[in-house]
Design a protein around this motif. Sequence first.
Motif, mmCIF file in Angstrom:
data_model
loop_
_atom_site.group_PDB
_atom_site.id
_atom_site.type_symbol
_atom_site.label_atom_id
_atom_site.label_comp_id
_atom_site.label_asym_id
_atom_site.label_seq_id
_atom_site.Cartn_x
_atom_site.Cartn_y
_atom_site.Cartn_z
ATOM 1 N N GLY A 322 -7.080 26.278 -19.261
ATOM 2 C CA GLY A 322 -7.052 27.203 -20.135
ATOM 3 C C GLY A 322 -5.824 28.213 -19.892
ATOM 4 O O GLY A 322 -4.917 28.741 -20.557
ATOM 5 N N ALA A 454 -9.767 21.382 -23.336
ATOM 6 C CA ALA A 454 -8.389 21.758 -23.242
ATOM 7 C C ALA A 454 -7.569 21.194 -24.360
ATOM 8 O O ALA A 454 -6.552 21.380 -24.576
ATOM 9 C CB ALA A 454 -7.710 21.282 -21.899
ATOM 10 N N LEU A 457 -7.963 23.025 -27.271
ATOM 11 C CA LEU A 457 -7.491 24.376 -27.242
ATOM 12 C C LEU A 457 -5.891 24.278 -27.607
ATOM 13 O O LEU A 457 -5.225 25.099 -28.180
ATOM 14 C CB LEU A 457 -7.804 24.905 -25.984
ATOM 15 N N ILE A 482 -9.938 32.066 -27.521
ATOM 16 C CA ILE A 482 -10.588 31.919 -26.027
ATOM 17 C C ILE A 482 -12.129 31.907 -26.273
ATOM 18 O O ILE A 482 -12.688 31.276 -25.557
ATOM 19 C CB ILE A 482 -10.276 33.080 -25.026
ATOM 20 N N ALA A 485 -13.099 28.607 -27.464
ATOM 21 C CA ALA A 485 -12.967 27.533 -26.437
ATOM 22 C C ALA A 485 -14.215 27.650 -25.288
ATOM 23 O O ALA A 485 -14.518 26.566 -24.881
ATOM 24 C CB ALA A 485 -11.756 27.832 -25.547
#
Length: 518
Positions: A322, A454, A457, A482, A485
């Motif tokens: 992240g 990931a 994201l 965020i 995620a």
Amino acid sequence: MIRSFVTVLSGTLASRLLGFGRDALIAALLGAGPVADAFLAAFQLVNVVRRLLTEGALNAALVPAWLRIYQQAGATKAAAFAGRVLGTVSTGVFAATFALALLMPFAMTVLAPGFAGEETLTLAVTDARLMLPYLAFAGPSTVLLALSSAQGRFALAAFAPLLFNVAMIATTVVLLTRHQDPSEAAMLLAATIGLAGLLQLAMLAQRRRGRNPASPVRVVVDAEMRGFFAKALPGMIASAGPQLLAVGGAIIASTTPSAVSWLYFANRLIELPLGLVGVAMGTVLVPELARALHAGNEDALSEVQSRGLELTMGLALPATLGLMILNEPIVRLLFEHGAFNAEDTAATARVLTWLAAALPAQVLTKALQPAFFAREDTQTPLRATLIGFSAAVALSFLLGHAFGAGGIAAGLALGAWANAAVLLRRGAARFGFNLQPASRRRLPRIALAAAVMAALLWSASTRIPGTFDGHGLGAAMLLALIAVAVILYTVLLLALGAISWGETVRALRQRPARDLHL
């Protein structure tokens, strides 16, 4: 054990989030110029010693030794041993603080050679001296917190550091509203750090009223104390590996304008997941492993090691990916205010990418060290830390000349991996790492869940319009991304069978043992 981990993680998360707020305010107040470089270089020095003392490092030696005496000789002998440690540590730290105050110009010249002959060095020396009282108060606070961990009382150790950040935030807010001169503001902030140490010690003393976990308090330098410190000091240095890497990076970066600030603010983002894992490992895992070893319970030992590795990697992998994907938007959101400009954001984000690559290695090191500490072996982690530190300094020096601050960060990352590799090889050769079959199944699934999260994201961050400008709608979009995620990662863990909802609830309801008390 899971309940204890959650308690420590909650307190540490609260402290780290307050720390982000603190650093965002400091960035707005001081920016990334000479005044900020001086303050942050001084803070780096004090912060290393602060964390070396207060964030679970002393547990590496004190908890196993205290548990051994408690189980072999009883509560009275354990209290007497703790009293000798408390008196001796407090006196030694106070004397070292006084000596460091006298030698501060030399110390800052060594730690920031690029400041030599500049006004920045004078500012750094003044700031560091104002911060030093914190270290004197941290000595007795450290012993009291370690004794709380040894007795299974983890909440106090988890939430006590909050006072430090609360005091810093309050002072910084006042200075921002008063539009204080940056040099004067930095000195007032430095003085606040010393006051925060007194507040923390006062809180611990109040909590301990009516109890005698360390009595009588005496200053003793006999064979027992010398043996204890011979084990404690290497363990404390080994536990401070990430902070030593940060100091090494700052030494090399001090020759480049603003590079100390860029490294500091990028490292602060790494410290959120690393701090969560590091404090939990030092505060919870060492006592649990020590109990299992003293009881000769191989099943319990395997379970503690397995759960510790699962929890650490489950936090580190998604955090690493992240931070790499959202590096610049996160830096912009947190720090690009006031004197901290867009150029500082871009430079800090580049450094953050490389430091994030070191996060799995640093977390793995935090997971491996307790296996040595619980066996009262602090020399092996010390050697691994020194090897990693030496590699980091050499590589940072070479890469820094070629690639600037990003090259310094890359060298630090390689040094962290060297540390983890040495620990892994030495541990496997000496006693092995006996993971339970369930953990062998879960760890690949945790890695897969982090990789899928990931990928999604990254895809979302490239498709969502806007620049995540850190203000208004851009900030809201970044925070929402965020949050999504995190939810997605949790769902993937459940879907892949890496975690079980029912098992997690049962683990949280299980209370830790509270039979060790005075």
